[in-house]
Write an enzyme that holds these catalytic residues in place. Structure first.
Site, PDB file in Angstrom:
ATOM      1  N   ASP A 383       0.904  -1.264  -0.066  1.00 28.35           N
ATOM      2  CA  ASP A 383      -0.007   0.035  -0.019  1.00 28.35           C
ATOM      3  C   ASP A 383       1.001   1.228  -0.003  1.00 28.35           C
ATOM      4  O   ASP A 383       2.147   1.132   0.348  1.00 28.35           O
ATOM      5  CB  ASP A 383      -0.734  -0.078   1.452  1.00 28.35           C
ATOM      6  CG  ASP A 383      -1.710   1.067   1.308  1.00 28.35           C
ATOM      7  OD1 ASP A 383      -2.326   1.660   0.376  1.00 28.35           O
ATOM      8  OD2 ASP A 383      -2.042   1.740   2.590  1.00 28.35           O
ATOM      9  N   THR A 385      -0.212   4.847   1.259  1.00 30.65           N
ATOM     10  CA  THR A 385      -0.465   5.813   2.266  1.00 30.65           C
ATOM     11  C   THR A 385      -0.308   4.948   3.637  1.00 30.65           C
ATOM     12  O   THR A 385      -0.977   4.009   4.239  1.00 30.65           O
ATOM     13  CB  THR A 385      -1.831   6.337   2.367  1.00 30.65           C
ATOM     14  OG1 THR A 385      -1.954   7.318   0.999  1.00 30.65           O
ATOM     15  CG2 THR A 385      -2.029   7.450   3.392  1.00 30.65           C
ATOM     16  N   GLU A 457      -8.616  14.773   7.196  1.00 24.26           N
ATOM     17  CA  GLU A 457      -9.573  15.556   7.347  1.00 24.26           C
ATOM     18  C   GLU A 457      -9.154  16.426   8.594  1.00 24.26           C
ATOM     19  O   GLU A 457      -9.423  17.434   8.641  1.00 24.26           O
ATOM     20  CB  GLU A 457     -10.921  14.431   7.983  1.00 24.26           C
ATOM     21  CG  GLU A 457     -11.672  14.220   6.646  1.00 24.26           C
ATOM     22  CD  GLU A 457     -12.882  13.700   7.153  1.00 24.26           C
ATOM     23  OE1 GLU A 457     -13.012  13.274   8.332  1.00 24.26           O
ATOM     24  OE2 GLU A 457     -13.905  13.630   6.446  1.00 24.26           O
ATOM     25  N   PHE A 498     -18.618   8.610   3.728  1.00 28.18           N
ATOM     26  CA  PHE A 498     -17.803   8.415   2.755  1.00 28.18           C
ATOM     27  C   PHE A 498     -17.331   6.907   2.819  1.00 28.18           C
ATOM     28  O   PHE A 498     -17.506   6.238   3.686  1.00 28.18           O
ATOM     29  CB  PHE A 498     -16.104   9.161   3.023  1.00 28.18           C
ATOM     30  CG  PHE A 498     -14.804   8.416   2.251  1.00 28.18           C
ATOM     31  CD1 PHE A 498     -14.696   9.362   1.061  1.00 28.18           C
ATOM     32  CD2 PHE A 498     -14.241   7.290   2.656  1.00 28.18           C
ATOM     33  CE1 PHE A 498     -13.789   8.880   0.243  1.00 28.18           C
ATOM     34  CE2 PHE A 498     -12.989   7.207   1.820  1.00 28.18           C
ATOM     35  CZ  PHE A 498     -12.918   7.642   0.675  1.00 28.18           C
ATOM     36  N   THR A 641      -2.512   1.178  -4.729  1.00 30.78           N
ATOM     37  CA  THR A 641      -3.105   2.454  -4.109  1.00 30.78           C
ATOM     38  C   THR A 641      -4.464   3.136  -4.595  1.00 30.78           C
ATOM     39  O   THR A 641      -4.556   2.687  -5.567  1.00 30.78           O
ATOM     40  CB  THR A 641      -2.226   3.708  -4.163  1.00 30.78           C
ATOM     41  OG1 THR A 641      -2.583   4.513  -3.547  1.00 30.78           O
ATOM     42  CG2 THR A 641      -1.417   3.908  -5.549  1.00 30.78           C
ATOM     43  N   GLY A 642      -5.024   3.851  -3.708  1.00 33.13           N
ATOM     44  CA  GLY A 642      -6.374   4.341  -4.336  1.00 33.13           C
ATOM     45  C   GLY A 642      -6.155   5.672  -4.816  1.00 33.13           C
ATOM     46  O   GLY A 642      -7.002   6.384  -5.231  1.00 33.13           O
ATOM     47  N   ARG A 788      -5.975   3.849  -8.097  1.00 33.98           N
ATOM     48  CA  ARG A 788      -7.451   4.106  -8.056  1.00 33.98           C
ATOM     49  C   ARG A 788      -8.041   2.650  -7.660  1.00 33.98           C
ATOM     50  O   ARG A 788      -8.973   2.466  -8.407  1.00 33.98           O
ATOM     51  CB  ARG A 788      -8.151   4.874  -8.864  1.00 33.98           C
ATOM     52  CG  ARG A 788      -7.637   6.189  -9.094  1.00 33.98           C
ATOM     53  CD  ARG A 788      -8.511   7.006  -9.939  1.00 33.98           C
ATOM     54  NE  ARG A 788      -8.447   8.461 -10.178  1.00 33.98           N
ATOM     55  CZ  ARG A 788      -8.375   9.262  -9.182  1.00 33.98           C
ATOM     56  NH1 ARG A 788      -8.913   8.906  -8.010  1.00 33.98           N
ATOM     57  NH2 ARG A 788      -7.934  10.768  -9.638  1.00 33.98           N
TER      58      ARG A 788
END
Length: 1149
Positions: A383, A385, A457, A498, A641-642, A788
């Protein structure tokens, strides 16, 4: 539909009696079922069944030449150890269960809250939980001490996150309970059946003929803790094993290793060989017995008397089983328990490694059975992050209305105090209002800081706070903020959370000053962009926003798009009416959840873009160095990863996944046909590039070859020390070239990288044609980056490589979205980070930083690979050496099934005498000093060669097997020939069977010890303790003399052979011969066929010699300095060896 839900009657225990109690039970046994259940579990192993059959056969006098205890005792010992371990583990579980079940809770009964134990709570009860206390069961909030019905929750026991989360009571119920007593609360709750989805709950609460939808925001889960709230009262929904935290405690997955799989095959082969040997001996027995072969009488009447009624066939069958028992040590019973002990000690030793820990964060092993697989990794899936990066977000830049602003720019803009009345600042105000309204961050009043499940956030809310936009608090119907010193209140209407599928979050609020309904939405740029109202935006503004978005991504910053819209109140009321109807429908039928998501999406269209944010997430310590080492070891590292393509690619450059010499191929098409054509084109491009590179390299190296050879000749006049250094350097370069043997094109293949994004991943996983093209490309790629990607796609990608390439994979991540990927891989590694401990708890190994992966693989992984391989090979070697002497002996005892060894010696060979030494070697032996800086720098190279060597397999086993046969033959036949020379002892006894047996036994034992001692690479006080008092001295004098006093058949023989010079001559001669032969073979192999370990040791030795010479008086330090070896010259030397290597490869082709 009704079957998929449960119905709970409030305050009626008698009607909820069918639901389970709140007691939990993690133990497997009780007093009555422990013995039968545990025994049955042990005999689920085929090996234990084999040993049980052996013990039963050995108890039959007709066929057993051995005392029954010699087979039964080891089996009983192994079972006793296993049962004791099971009992100890289960006792601890019982203790833990009791501690949990006997905790105190407050139950509403007879108009007061009374203390009861957790295990006494039932579904439908009303319980109270005080601040800092743990929730005893899954509860639906009825009332809280806060007037707005909110409470704060810490969920670290559930998902590892210490950030507080906000939960709410239903407003109408909260208000009712302030006027009524809890005993007056009647009604029912219809909700989902128990499940493991901790972030999802659907239910309908019916009270006083009114219905209230219940969501996850109204639920408190067992194991979480109340914070910053004096008390909470809740309705018990799920109890005991129905609670979500218990449902998420998955069973430990059983993974097999390549050694274990090979071991199963080898055991079967040995059993076949054993059966073949027994059949041969049974045939000869029947032949000796058959009177027709020897003038009407058996050949050996004293063994096969004429009165014996059994015929040749029956005698042969009896002989088969008798010899089966005599040869059963070919598959030693102690192997299984010794291997389990080895893995347990390896685990303990690994966890004691201080270099794998960071401050107070430990390194833990959750799967003890796969350590050797760490030495065979070929693909690492990571991954981004929190794994490669630190997950410590900092606000760096933003883009508002197409214009980029730094943090300092924003400070200059907001210099005036009354910014709300400045129309020119409206676009900036709306931008920051979206940040401080649309989020799930809460304010921890005790710590005076922001907390949230998303570091993004928290960073954004902190940034807004620094610019004068302060988030104060959020209740179930209001949001309080302060812009400079002006308080603003927004009515909270609803929120769309989310998720990894939605990739966005939205909130609907009402501005209490203007009475205007507003929707704020933030999310991934590709999601928000297609929901924008393009007619209301200037083309220049959108274009510049895209330019800045791409720039931020290339800089490695994490981006987020902010948007909003004004909502017509009448249209919203119609929408809300339909929304509540769908919520009621979902509460009854959870399968209609997608309908709810679709209805939410209706509001999230025709949005106005406010801007984009850019956060920086720095790399963790030593990430580039670790990834470079992984590449040097031939391990391919993939990043899943996203994030968007630009961000992922930039991080790839920063962490050395790819570099500027790497040719990157990007795949981001959106239809299946285009994606297929793209992969085919990439494959053709790689093939073309490889052909051109080969021709170019050949031409260049042929031109440079003569110049380089001439340079080498000129260096022949350099003094001896300089030549020594040159030789060392050249050897190093040659070895590096040799590690590429049979993989000469590997360097060329690693100059390519593949970057796949979005829809391309979907079609890749669902199209066979695309998969075929993809699988042709990836072996030629240095790395693959998937952007993504969803959590399920990550797992599917890992599964695709496992299934098709048949390679050992490792997945590493830090968040709950990485769990599926971690569980899918052969080895899962979790990182304890800011996203909780879900990844860690579902992994096989976990630690706190990515850099520890280096030591896990290159130190512990390689060590455990060669140690375990040697352990198993050695175990079979010593048993082949020991057992085949019994086979040879059969040809000299008329195939009478006479045991060659006395029962006590036979019993203790594996269990007492030779058990400690191989376990020590398997846990502590070190072939290289990994603390040395030079050795440490060579570990990736060593790992790369080691993983391609089959240290344990059919070929390696065959070598050890043949060695065992040769040593066994040497011991038996040499000893037998020497003992044919009869010499009477002082007692008057002549040499016989037991003297021959004892001499062979001693020779076998000391050969076994000699082999492992000569193969040991490290000698410390633990080594001498293991090989000395715990092995050699345990055999003699402790066992030998002690057993001599208890045996009857050979009693006092020990004193005879200890005083017999022939005995010692035999043992010394045989052991010395084997030792000399083994040393000669080892030296020959090191000279003619050196391993990478031998090469590294030699390089280190030469380096030490040069350093010692340089420190002698009169030596020239200047001559030995790096100034004499400029980089250009080293490159020339490298070129010569590469050219020679490549020319050799071309000849091979």
């Amino acid at each position: 539909m009704q079957q998929e839900s449960r119905k709970i009657i409030i305050n009626r225990r008698d009607l909820n009696i069918l639901f389970p109690s709140n007691a939990i039970k993690t133990s497997k046994y009780n007093v009555l079922n422990f013995f039968p259940k545990a025994i049955l579990l042990q005999f689920m192993r085929i090996a234990n069944i084999y040993f049980l059959v052996t013990a039963v056969l050995q108890s039959i006098p007709l066929i057993s030449p051995l005392a029954p205890f010699s087979a039964i005792s080891p089996l009983v010992f192994v079972l006793a150890v296993s049962l004791f371990r099971e009992m100890l583990e289960d006792y601890r579980k019982h203790r833990n269960d009791d501690m949990i079940n006997e905790q105190v809770a407050l139950l509403y009964n007879n108009y007061v809250f009374q203390k009861i134990q957790w295990k006494e709570i039932r579904v439908g009860d009303i319980v109270q939980v005080l601040e800092d206390f743990t929730i005893p069961a899954d509860l639906c909030i009825i009332r809280t001490s806060d007037e707005n019905g909110q409470c704060f929750l810490e969920t670290s026991n559930l998902d590892g996150e210490r950030n507080l989360k906000t939960k709410y009571a239903i407003t109408e119920i909260q208000e009712q309970m302030t006027l009524k007593k809890f005993s007056d609360l009647t009604g029912e709750l219809q909700c989902d059946k128990p499940n493991n989805r901790i972030h999802k709950f659907q239910g309908m609460l019916s009270v006083d003929l009114k219905q209230f939808p219940i969501s996850n925001n109204n639920i408190l889960l067992r194991g979480t803790t109340i914070k910053n709230t004096k008390w909470v009262v809740g309705l018990v929904v799920y109890t005991g094993h129905d609670c979500k935290i218990i449902k998420n405690q998955g069973k430990l997955r059983y993974k097999t290793t390549h050694i274990e799989r090979a071991l199963n095959i080898i055991v079967i082969v040995i059993l076949i060989l054993q059966a073949g040997a027994c059949i041969a001996l049974a045939f000869f027995t029947a032949y000796n017995y058959n009177p027709l072969n020897f003038e009407g009488k058996p050949q050996f009447i004293y063994i096969y008397p004429e009165k014996e009624k059994n015929g040749p066939v029956v005698t042969g069958v009896i002989s088969y089983f008798s010899n089966f028992l005599l040869l059963n040590s070919m598959v030693p019973i102690s192997l299984i328990i010794s291997l389990e002990t080895l893995k347990y000690l390896q685990t303990t030793w690994m966890e004691f490694d201080e270099q794998m820990q960071n401050e107070n964060q430990p390194f833990r092993v959750l799967n003890t059975m796969i350590h050797e697989e760490l030495g065979k990794i070929e693909y690492v899936f990571t991954d981004k992050t929190g794994t490669l990066t630190s997950n410590n977000m900092e606000f760096r830049q933003c883009c508002i209305k197409g214009i980029a602003y730094s943090d300092q720019d924003l400070r200059e803009i907001f210099q005036c105090d009354n910014i709300l009345n400045d129309l020119e600042l409206e676009k900036y105000i709306n931008f920051f209002l979206c940040i401080i309204i649309c989020h799930n961050v809460i304010v921890d009043e005790k710590l005076n800081e922001f907390q949230g499940s998303s570091p993004d956030e928290v960073a954004l809310v902190k940034a807004a706070y620094e610019h004068g936009f302060k988030f104060l608090k959020k209740t179930n119907n209001s949001i309080f903020i302060k812009v400079r010193e002006q308080l603003l209140v927004y009515e909270y209407i609803c929120e769309f959370e989310f998720s990894s599928d939605r990739k966005r979050m939205s909130i609907v609020v009402k501005d209490m000053q203007t009475e205007q309904l507003l929707l704020f939405c933030k999310g991934a740029d590709n999601i928000i962009w297609r929901r924008l109202d393009m007619k209301k935006h200037q083309e220049q503004e959108l274009r510049m926003t895209q330019v800045n978005l791409k720039k931020y991504s290339k800089d490695g910053l994490r981006t987020l798009c902010l948007s909003y819209k004004q909502i017509d109140e009448i249209q919203f009321q119609d929408w809300q009416k339909q929304y509540r109807a769908i919520q009621n429908e979902v509460a009854i039928d959870p399968e209609t959840t997608n309908k709810l998501r679709e209805h939410e999406s209706i509001l999230e269209h025709e949005l106005l873009l406010l801007g984009i944010t850019a956060l920086e997430d720095k790399l963790q310590e030593d990430v580039p160095e670790v990834i470079k080492s992984l590449h040097d070891a031939g391990i391919k590292v993939w990043m899943l990863t996203g994030d968007k393509m630009e961000t992922a690619e930039n991080i790839g450059y920063l962490c050395h996944l790819i570099d500027h010499s790497t040719k990157c191929f990007r795949v981001n098409q959106e239809d299946q046909e285009s994606i297929l054509m793209r992969f085919k084109k990439i494959n053709r491009s790689i093939l073309t590039y490889e052909k051109i590179t080969k021709k170019t390299n050949k031409v260049k190296k042929n031109q440079q070859f003569q110049q380089q050879l001439q340079w080498l000749r000129e260096q022949s006049s350099i003094n001896s020390q300089i030549r020594s250094v040159h030789k060392m350097k050249i050897n190093q370069m040659s070895i590096k070239s040799d590690t590429s043997d049979n993989r000469s094109q590997k360097e060329i293949k690693r100059t390519f990288a593949l970057i796949v994004e979005g829809d391309s991943i979907y079609y890749l996983l669902h199209s066979k044609q695309i998969q075929e093209e993809f699988l042709k490309i990836i072996p030629k790629c240095r790395t693959v980056i998937c952007c993504r990607s969803t959590p399920n796609q990550k797992a599917e990608i890992v599964g695709l490589i496992k299934k098709n390439l048949k390679t050992i994979t490792l997945a590493i991540g830090d968040g709950g979205n990485d769990v599926s990927m971690i569980q899918e891989s052969h080895i899962g590694v979790g990182i304890l980070g800011k996203e909780g401990n879900q990844a860690a708890m579902n992994s096989d190994y976990f630690f706190c930083q990515f850099k520890h992966l280096w030591r896990l693989l290159f130190v512990h992984g390689r060590w455990n690979l060669y140690r375990t391989s040697y352990f198993v090979n050695y175990f079979f070697f010593k048993n082949i050496l020991f057992t085949f002497q019994q086979f040879y002996f059969a040809f000299f005892n008329a195939f009478s099934s006479q045991s060659f060894y006395e029962d006590g010696y036979l019993l203790n060979f594996n269990t007492l005498i030779t058990a400690v030494a191989p376990v020590y070697y398997g846990v502590f032996d070190q072939d290289l000093d990994v603390q040395d800086e030079y050795i440490k720098s060579q570990l990736p190279r060593v790992y790369g060669e080691f993983k391609y060597h089959k240290l344990f397999g059919r070929r390696a086993f065959a070598k050890w097997y043949v060695s065992g046969l040769l040593c066994s033959g040497l011991v038996f036949f040499v000893t037998k020939q020497i003992y044919l020379i009869q010499v009477n002892s002082e007692s008057g006894r002549v040499d016989g069977l037991w003297q021959l047996s004892i001499s062979c036994y001693w020779s076998s034992v000391f050969i076994v010890f000699m082999v492992i001692i000569s193969d040991s690479n490290q000698f410390t006080w633990i080594t001498f303790l293991s090989y000395g008092p715990l092995s050699i001295l345990a055999f003699f004098p402790i066992f030998t003399l002690a057993w001599n006093e208890f045996q009857s058949e050979t009693k006092h023989y020990a004193y005879d052979w200890l005083g017999n010079a022939k005995f010692f001559i035999v043992v010394i001669l045989i052991v010395g011969t084997v030792f000399i032969f083994k040393r000669v073979i080892n030296i020959w192999q090191q000279l003619e066929y050196p391993t990478v370990i031998d090469k590294v040791r030699k390089e280190k030795e030469e380096m030490n010699n040069v350093m010692e010479q340089s420190q002698q008086p009169g030596s020239s330090r200047q001559e030995l300095s790096d100034l004499e070896f400029p980089m250009s010259i080293e490159n020339q030397i490298q070129g010569v060896y590469n050219l020679q290597h490549n020319m050799g490869q071309q000849r091979d082709m």
